[in-house]
Design a protein around this motif. Structure first.
Motif, PDB file in Angstrom:
ATOM      1  N   ALA A  10       0.840  -1.210   0.000  1.00  0.00           N
ATOM      2  CA  ALA A  10       0.000   0.000   0.000  1.00  0.00           C
ATOM      3  C   ALA A  10       0.870   1.253   0.000  1.00  0.00           C
ATOM      4  CB  ALA A  10      -0.924  -0.003   1.209  1.00  0.00           C
ATOM      5  N   PHE A  11       1.944   1.237   0.783  1.00  0.00           N
ATOM      6  CA  PHE A  11       2.846   2.385   0.834  1.00  0.00           C
ATOM      7  C   PHE A  11       3.492   2.623  -0.523  1.00  0.00           C
ATOM      8  CE2 PHE A  11       6.908   4.456   1.427  1.00  0.00           C
ATOM      9  CZ  PHE A  11       6.565   5.530   2.228  1.00  0.00           C
ATOM     10  N   ILE A  12       3.936   1.560  -1.173  1.00  0.00           N
ATOM     11  CA  ILE A  12       4.573   1.693  -2.486  1.00  0.00           C
ATOM     12  C   ILE A  12       3.593   2.298  -3.489  1.00  0.00           C
ATOM     13  CG2 ILE A  12       5.512   0.389  -4.445  1.00  0.00           C
ATOM     14  CD1 ILE A  12       6.676  -1.564  -2.320  1.00  0.00           C
ATOM     15  N   ARG A  13       2.382   1.792  -3.497  1.00  0.00           N
ATOM     16  CA  ARG A  13       1.356   2.287  -4.423  1.00  0.00           C
ATOM     17  C   ARG A  13       1.055   3.773  -4.170  1.00  0.00           C
ATOM     18  NH1 ARG A  13      -1.764  -1.553  -3.439  1.00  0.00           N
ATOM     19  NH2 ARG A  13      -2.879  -0.603  -1.722  1.00  0.00           N
ATOM     20  N   GLU A  14       0.894   4.132  -2.892  1.00  0.00           N
ATOM     21  CA  GLU A  14       0.576   5.521  -2.550  1.00  0.00           C
ATOM     22  C   GLU A  14       1.760   6.450  -2.796  1.00  0.00           C
ATOM     23  OE1 GLU A  14      -0.525   4.698   1.442  1.00  0.00           O
ATOM     24  OE2 GLU A  14      -2.514   3.973   0.887  1.00  0.00           O
ATOM     25  N   SER A  15       2.972   5.971  -2.556  1.00  0.00           N
ATOM     26  CA  SER A  15       4.139   6.834  -2.744  1.00  0.00           C
ATOM     27  C   SER A  15       4.397   7.131  -4.220  1.00  0.00           C
ATOM     28  CB  SER A  15       5.383   6.229  -2.087  1.00  0.00           C
ATOM     29  OG  SER A  15       5.739   5.026  -2.688  1.00  0.00           O
ATOM     30  N   ARG A  16       4.029   6.227  -5.099  1.00  0.00           N
ATOM     31  CA  ARG A  16       4.173   6.500  -6.537  1.00  0.00           C
ATOM     32  C   ARG A  16       3.365   7.725  -6.947  1.00  0.00           C
ATOM     33  NH1 ARG A  16       3.728   0.305  -8.332  1.00  0.00           N
ATOM     34  NH2 ARG A  16       5.895  -0.233  -7.974  1.00  0.00           N
ATOM     35  N   LYS A  17       2.203   7.886  -6.356  1.00  0.00           N
ATOM     36  CA  LYS A  17       1.374   9.066  -6.635  1.00  0.00           C
ATOM     37  C   LYS A  17       2.074  10.335  -6.164  1.00  0.00           C
ATOM     38  CE  LYS A  17      -2.862   6.456  -5.923  1.00  0.00           C
ATOM     39  NZ  LYS A  17      -4.011   6.274  -5.041  1.00  0.00           N
ATOM     40  N   LEU A  19       5.304  10.844  -5.861  1.00  0.00           N
ATOM     41  CA  LEU A  19       6.475  11.141  -6.676  1.00  0.00           C
ATOM     42  C   LEU A  19       6.112  11.769  -8.022  1.00  0.00           C
ATOM     43  CD1 LEU A  19       8.609   7.999  -5.873  1.00  0.00           C
ATOM     44  CD2 LEU A  19       8.850  10.303  -4.955  1.00  0.00           C
ATOM     45  N   LYS A  20       4.858  11.659  -8.433  1.00  0.00           N
ATOM     46  CA  LYS A  20       4.405  12.294  -9.675  1.00  0.00           C
ATOM     47  C   LYS A  20       4.057  13.764  -9.464  1.00  0.00           C
ATOM     48  CE  LYS A  20       2.501   8.115 -11.705  1.00  0.00           C
ATOM     49  NZ  LYS A  20       1.292   7.430 -12.161  1.00  0.00           N
ATOM     50  N   LYS A  21       4.000  14.190  -8.218  1.00  0.00           N
ATOM     51  CA  LYS A  21       3.621  15.567  -7.890  1.00  0.00           C
ATOM     52  C   LYS A  21       4.811  16.498  -8.114  1.00  0.00           C
ATOM     53  CE  LYS A  21      -0.334  14.265  -5.710  1.00  0.00           C
ATOM     54  NZ  LYS A  21      -1.320  14.493  -4.798  1.00  0.00           N
ATOM     55  N   PRO A  22       4.633  17.775  -7.814  1.00  0.00           N
ATOM     56  CA  PRO A  22       5.727  18.734  -8.009  1.00  0.00           C
ATOM     57  C   PRO A  22       7.034  18.263  -7.366  1.00  0.00           C
ATOM     58  CG  PRO A  22       3.739  19.866  -7.324  1.00  0.00           C
ATOM     59  CD  PRO A  22       3.449  18.391  -7.244  1.00  0.00           C
ATOM     60  N   PRO A  23       8.157  18.602  -7.974  1.00  0.00           N
ATOM     61  CA  PRO A  23       9.468  18.137  -7.491  1.00  0.00           C
ATOM     62  C   PRO A  23       9.733  18.442  -6.018  1.00  0.00           C
ATOM     63  CG  PRO A  23       9.712  19.257  -9.589  1.00  0.00           C
ATOM     64  CD  PRO A  23       8.280  19.426  -9.167  1.00  0.00           C
ATOM     65  N   GLN A  24       9.252  19.562  -5.517  1.00  0.00           N
ATOM     66  CA  GLN A  24       9.510  19.913  -4.119  1.00  0.00           C
ATOM     67  C   GLN A  24       8.864  18.913  -3.174  1.00  0.00           C
ATOM     68  OE1 GLN A  24      11.633  22.068  -2.969  1.00  0.00           O
ATOM     69  NE2 GLN A  24      11.162  21.468  -0.877  1.00  0.00           N
ATOM     70  N   LYS A  25       7.656  18.455  -3.504  1.00  0.00           N
ATOM     71  CA  LYS A  25       6.972  17.479  -2.660  1.00  0.00           C
ATOM     72  C   LYS A  25       7.726  16.147  -2.664  1.00  0.00           C
ATOM     73  CE  LYS A  25       2.317  17.442  -1.430  1.00  0.00           C
ATOM     74  NZ  LYS A  25       0.921  17.476  -1.727  1.00  0.00           N
ATOM     75  N   GLY A  87      -0.033   9.791   2.852  1.00  0.00           N
ATOM     76  CA  GLY A  87      -1.079  10.610   2.239  1.00  0.00           C
ATOM     77  C   GLY A  87      -1.360  11.834   3.098  1.00  0.00           C
ATOM     78  N   THR A  88      -2.400  12.547   2.735  1.00  0.00           N
ATOM     79  CA  THR A  88      -2.787  13.707   3.537  1.00  0.00           C
ATOM     80  C   THR A  88      -3.389  13.221   4.849  1.00  0.00           C
ATOM     81  OG1 THR A  88      -5.027  13.792   2.628  1.00  0.00           O
ATOM     82  CG2 THR A  88      -3.310  15.032   1.454  1.00  0.00           C
ATOM     83  N   HIS A  89      -3.573  14.138   5.763  1.00  0.00           N
ATOM     84  CA  HIS A  89      -4.146  13.806   7.072  1.00  0.00           C
ATOM     85  C   HIS A  89      -5.458  13.051   6.906  1.00  0.00           C
ATOM     86  CE1 HIS A  89      -6.274  14.497  10.855  1.00  0.00           C
ATOM     87  NE2 HIS A  89      -5.067  14.569  11.417  1.00  0.00           N
ATOM     88  N   ASP A  90      -6.342  13.528   6.068  1.00  0.00           N
ATOM     89  CA  ASP A  90      -7.656  12.898   5.883  1.00  0.00           C
ATOM     90  C   ASP A  90      -7.559  11.534   5.198  1.00  0.00           C
ATOM     91  OD1 ASP A  90      -8.876  15.060   7.079  1.00  0.00           O
ATOM     92  OD2 ASP A  90      -9.361  16.046   5.177  1.00  0.00           O
TER      93      ASP A  90
END
Length: 93
Positions: A10-17, A19-25, A87-90
């Protein structure tokens, strides 16, 4: 002491999302993982024990709105950190 970081599917799947976000994140995410493996209670991480359904887990901050849920476990007779969710808090609580 350096902890081995174990990643759940689950962590791997969520972290891929993430890493697709802005470079700073993505950079904040990587920096957090490095700090977590060397000093999991560093003040910057704001690590805290969770309650309720997640009572066996801990959470840390990986930026303003990003949280990592993890557990301290033993892996091959050494201390390790099992990364459960990100992920986010929510999203994670």
């Amino acid at each position: 002491m350096t902890f081995v970081l174990l990643r759940s599917s689950a962590f791997i799947r969520e972290s891929r999302k993430i890493l697709k976000k802005p470079p700073q994140k993505a950079q904040n995410f990587q920096n957090t993982l490095e700090l977590l493996s060397t000093e999991p209670f560093h003040p910057q991480l704001r690590t805290h024990k969770l309650k309720g359904d997640l009572q066996d887990s801990w959470a840390c901050s990986a930026g303003y709105d990003l949280r990592i849920i993890f557990q301290f476990v033993e892996h091959e007779k050494t201390q390790a950190i099992l990364l459960e969710s990100i992920g986010t808090h929510d999203e994670v609580y």
